[in-house]
Every structure is written in structure tokens, then in C-alpha cells.
Scaffold this motif. Structure first.
Motif, mmCIF file in Angstrom:
data_model
loop_
_atom_site.group_PDB
_atom_site.id
_atom_site.type_symbol
_atom_site.label_atom_id
_atom_site.label_comp_id
_atom_site.label_asym_id
_atom_site.label_seq_id
_atom_site.Cartn_x
_atom_site.Cartn_y
_atom_site.Cartn_z
ATOM 1 N N ALA A 53 0.809 -1.220 0.000
ATOM 2 C CA ALA A 53 0.000 0.000 0.000
ATOM 3 C C ALA A 53 0.842 1.269 0.000
ATOM 4 C CB ALA A 53 -0.942 -0.006 1.196
ATOM 5 N N GLY A 54 2.139 1.109 0.200
ATOM 6 C CA GLY A 54 3.019 2.275 0.166
ATOM 7 C C GLY A 54 3.215 2.908 1.529
ATOM 8 N N THR A 55 4.380 3.509 1.720
ATOM 9 C CA THR A 55 4.687 4.277 2.923
ATOM 10 C C THR A 55 5.069 5.684 2.488
ATOM 11 O OG1 THR A 55 5.489 2.360 4.151
ATOM 12 C CG2 THR A 55 6.224 4.537 4.899
ATOM 13 N N ARG A 56 4.354 6.648 3.027
ATOM 14 C CA ARG A 56 4.670 8.042 2.688
ATOM 15 C C ARG A 56 5.725 8.553 3.651
ATOM 16 N NH1 ARG A 56 2.208 11.930 -0.200
ATOM 17 N NH2 ARG A 56 0.318 10.676 -0.421
ATOM 18 N N LEU A 57 6.877 8.876 3.122
ATOM 19 C CA LEU A 57 7.974 9.404 3.935
ATOM 20 C C LEU A 57 8.079 10.906 3.734
ATOM 21 C CD1 LEU A 57 10.531 9.072 5.695
ATOM 22 C CD2 LEU A 57 11.816 8.728 3.581
ATOM 23 N N THR A 58 8.052 11.624 4.840
ATOM 24 C CA THR A 58 8.259 13.071 4.796
ATOM 25 C C THR A 58 9.534 13.378 5.558
ATOM 26 O OG1 THR A 58 5.880 13.465 4.716
ATOM 27 C CG2 THR A 58 7.292 15.329 5.340
ATOM 28 N N VAL A 59 10.453 14.030 4.899
ATOM 29 C CA VAL A 59 11.699 14.440 5.545
ATOM 30 C C VAL A 59 11.659 15.952 5.692
ATOM 31 C CG1 VAL A 59 14.204 14.428 5.458
ATOM 32 C CG2 VAL A 59 12.907 12.509 4.484
ATOM 33 N N LYS A 60 11.678 16.400 6.930
ATOM 34 C CA LYS A 60 11.579 17.841 7.198
ATOM 35 C C LYS A 60 12.967 18.449 7.356
ATOM 36 C CE LYS A 60 7.176 17.220 9.537
ATOM 37 N NZ LYS A 60 6.435 17.295 10.820
ATOM 38 N N PRO A 61 13.124 19.674 6.869
ATOM 39 C CA PRO A 61 14.456 20.303 6.977
ATOM 40 C C PRO A 61 14.795 20.661 8.419
ATOM 41 C CG PRO A 61 12.881 21.766 5.886
ATOM 42 C CD PRO A 61 12.166 20.471 6.132
#
Lengths: 114, 115
Positions: free
Chosen positions: A106-114
Motif C-alpha cells: 500500500a506504500g509508505t509516505r515518507l516526509t523528511v523535514k528540513p
């Protein structure tokens, strides 16, 4: 039947953190392939890696590494020192050796914040 | 130099219309696919063609009809479009046999919106 589970729906990290994306699969076949794809915000699907079921060696490509363990039916993906450009949806997928019916998690949403 | 190209990239159309999405690959692959990605990002195979022959046909309404004039092309025609058809449609291609790993390479996607 083959099935791929990505239990992590969303992950958020701060830049430079390491992050591991989990993938667990189910299959009755002994010969199969595992894949990871990246889908950045622009929407295209980018192939990252393919692994044969008979090759359990881990693989490293730059900041990316993959840990394949048949004993636990897992094919986890680690990003070391994450960067904002790593923000994307990551898909794990499975297909049989002579069958092009690839099944995606189903996918994994990765968010990388600065 | 695009390996798998599909057109149009964006398509907005009214319910009930018929539309087509075209796909071409220049990788020399003999298998082509259509995948549908819904609003929750779930990717599901719709069709697979090998050398112009249909080999996978998932449970898809028969309003969807793939057509493969040759092994480098796989077009998707959709009749009587419905709101639920709104999605991103990905064309893809790969080699048939497993020796080379049957890695699937995707086009950039076609964003279909039915209003």
C-alpha cells in the motif's frame, strides 16, 4: 496468493535522521522477486532495487540499503542521513519468477523535514 | 529518450465520454501493462500483454479495453466514463521471463479526472 504488507502508512523524520521502511510479504512460491519503487511528489514511479529470492545478501547503494530476510519474509529499506529530496511514497512489491503479475504494498509516505 | 511514454499526461472529461490513453515503450520489452493508482495511492494491475497477447486481466469493468497493435504499444480505451474512474493510470513494460528479473518500468502516469 501473494501479498505485500507495508504496515507504516506515514513516517515523518527530520533531515539527517536514519529511517527504515518495513516490508513483509507472503508467498507460497520458492522463487520470486522483491522490489522497491519510489514515487516522488511529481508522481512518476522510479525503480530502486530488485532482489531474487535465492540471494539474501544485503545491498547498499549510497545512502540506501536493503535488508532481505527470508526467515521473517521481510525486505526492509533503510535510508541513512535522510534528505528532503527523499520525501516520497515508497512501494514494496513482489512478483513470481516467471510471472509478471507484480503485487504492490500500500506504500509508505515518507516526509523528511528540513 | 523516454523509455515508457504515455499520453495524455492530464485528462479532464465529463461522465459518459469515451477516452483513450496511449502508451509506447522503446526498451525492446515484450510485456506491457496498465496499472491504476487510486486516490489512496494504491497500485493495482489492470492488464498485462505479452507480444500482443493478453495474459493478465484483472477484474476490471468491460468498459476498459486494452489494445496492443504491436509489442511496443499498449493503448487503453475507456467507454462511458464514470466518476469512479478518476485515478492515475500507469503504463509499464518489462521482459517476459525471469532471468533478467522482470523489473517493471513505468511511464509517468496519466491523471484522469472525470467530472
Amino acid at each position: 496468493a501473494q501479498k505485500v504488507t507495508q504496515a507504516q502508512t506515514e513516517i515523518s523524520v527530520v533531515e539527517k535522521e536514519d529511517v527504515t521502511l518495513d516490508c513483509v510479504y507472503e508467498t507460497r512460491d520458492t522463487t520470486y522477486y522483491l522490489f522497491w519503487y519510489k514515487q516522488p511528489p511529481s508522481g512518476e514511479l522510479v525503480f530502486l532495487i530488485r532482489r531474487n529470492s535465492f540471494d539474501e545478501q544485503n545491498e547498499i547503494s549510497g545512502r540506501y540499503s536493503w535488508n532481505f530476510q527470508k526467515s521473517t519474509s521481510s525486505f526492509n529499506f533503510t535510508i541513512t542521513a535522510s534528505q528532503v529530496v527523499d520525501s516520497a511514497v515508497y512501494f514494496c512489491a513482489l512478483s513470481y519468477y516467471n510471472n509478471n503479475d507484480m503485487r504492490f504494498g500500500a506504500g509508505t509516505r515518507l516526509t523528511v523535514k528540513p | 529518450d523516454t523509455a515508457v511514454s504515455q499520453t495524455p499526461k492530464y485528462l479532464v472529461t465529463q461522465m459518459g465520454n469515451d477516452k483513450s490513453i496511449k502508451c509506447e515503450q522503446n526498451l525492446g520489452h515484450d510485456t506491457m501493462y496498465w496499472y491504476k493508482q487510486d486516490s489512496k495511492k494504491f497500485l493495482k494491475i489492470m492488464f498485462s500483454y505479452n507480444n500482443k497477447e493478453l495474459i493478465i486481466n484483472e477484474t476490471v469493468p468491460n468498459r476498459f479495453s486494452p489494445k496492443s497493435p504491436d509489442k511496443a504499444h499498449l493503448n487503453l480505451h475507456i467507454n462511458s466514463l464514470e466518476l469512479g474512474d478518476s485515478a492515475v493510470y500507469f503504463c509499464a513494460s518489462s521482459r517476459r521471463e525471469g532471468v533478467s528479473g522482470n523489473t517493471i518500468y513505468f511511464g509517468e502516469g496519466s491523471w484522469l479526472t472525470v467530472v
